[in-house]
Design an enzyme around this catalytic site. Structure first.
Site, PDB file in Angstrom:
ATOM      1  N   ASP A 101      12.871  -9.021   2.703  1.00 27.98           N
ATOM      2  CA  ASP A 101      13.682  -7.813   2.813  1.00 27.98           C
ATOM      3  C   ASP A 101      14.331  -7.659   4.188  1.00 27.98           C
ATOM      4  OD1 ASP A 101      12.763  -7.259   0.293  1.00 27.98           O
ATOM      5  OD2 ASP A 101      11.947  -5.281   0.784  1.00 27.98           O
ATOM      6  N   HIS A 246       9.356 -10.057   5.119  1.00 31.97           N
ATOM      7  CA  HIS A 246      10.590  -9.609   5.773  1.00 31.97           C
ATOM      8  C   HIS A 246      11.175 -10.707   6.641  1.00 31.97           C
ATOM      9  CE1 HIS A 246       8.324  -5.972   4.769  1.00 31.97           C
ATOM     10  NE2 HIS A 246       9.499  -5.374   4.650  1.00 31.97           N
TER      11      HIS A 246
END
Length: 279
Positions: A101, A246
């Site tokens: 992300d 991430h």
């Protein structure tokens, strides 16, 4: 996020999902690099909203305003609209999904891509529109390597605090920039902080996207140490699991190093690393 500005409750918010009606079946396939396709089924639900809107916005999390441009192209949603996101993909065999992300980030995304390329696996990248717009070559690199690009909003706001127009702006502008860069609109989106509501489900469906959450949260954004990230992935490994990590939003060097460790271990354990696609 170039300046590493984060809300105090960054990622500490609980995942929210509304139970808003009856469910119907949505069929997806899980495709691996060899082209094998295995069926997977998850419950789903659907609806429609008003006309598209496009307005400049900014938030405390990402301070750059949206870029100006034409309204996003909307596609009709087929009722019923989902009321919960996909959290896992049952029925795909001994396979897992890796997702990243907040990017793309020129400091960390290239290293993650290199590791995935080394092991010939595909992952999901849920990009923020402003990051995609600022790093278009990286978005193209993600697409060229065969990874799935998802919509993670433009400025990473708490979607449950937005109006319907605000949700359209955040999702619509991001889908637009992804399509402009890659030639194809995203088919998946993920709510920032995992906070979902009726507006995001309905408006995402209007744009032709399915909501994707996760099963295993590495909490790598807290920088807990490489060993802890690896342990969380290994402990949570199971068929159909979706892993959240991430590639932007702060110092992601631990995330990069952890991937280099747990990915070959998962492959050695016989897991296929795959991505979901619409049938």
């Amino acid at each position: 996020m170039k300046n590493d500005q984060r809300l105090p409750r960054r990622r500490a918010l609980l995942r929210l999902a509304a139970g808003l009606g009856a469910a119907a079946a949505v069929h997806v396939i899980a495709a691996d690099p060899a082209g094998e396709q295995l069926p997977a089924t998850a419950s789903s639900s659907a609806g429609a909203a008003g006309p598209p809107a496009f307005r400049a916005q900014s938030t405390a999390y990402r301070l750059q305003p949206m870029t100006a441009g034409a309204p996003p192209r909307f596609r009709p949603a087929v009722p019923p609209v989902r009321t919960r996101p996909f959290e896992e993909l049952p029925g795909i065999g001994h396979a897992m999904v890796l997702s990243f992300d907040d990017g793309p980030d020129p400091l960390y995304t290239p290293d993650i891509l290199a590791t995935l390329r080394e092991h010939d696996v595909r992952a999901m990248f849920f990009v923020c529109g402003e990051m995609a717009n600022d790093n278009q070559d990286l978005v193209r690199a993600i697409a060229d390597d065969g990874h799935t690009i998802g919509n993670h909003s433009w400025t990473h706001p708490l979607v449950t605090g937005l109006s319907r127009a605000g949700v359209r702006d955040e999702l619509g502008a991001t889908s637009e920039v992804i399509e402009r860069i890659t030639g194809a609109p995203p088919l998946w989106y993920r709510a920032p902080y995992g906070a979902w509501n009726r507006n995001s489900f309905e408006i995402g469906a209007e744009m032709g996207m399915e909501p994707m959450a996760w099963t295993v949260d590495t909490l790598d954004w807290t920088e807990p140490g490489v060993g802890t990230i690896v342990r969380r992935v290994r402990d949570g490994a199971a068929p159909g699991v979706v892993v959240l990590a991430h590639d932007a939003g702060g110092d992601r060097s631990q995330s990069v190093t952890a991937l280099r460790r747990y990915l070959p271990e998962l492959l050695d354990d016989g897991y296929r690393i795959t991505v979901p696609q619409h049938r």
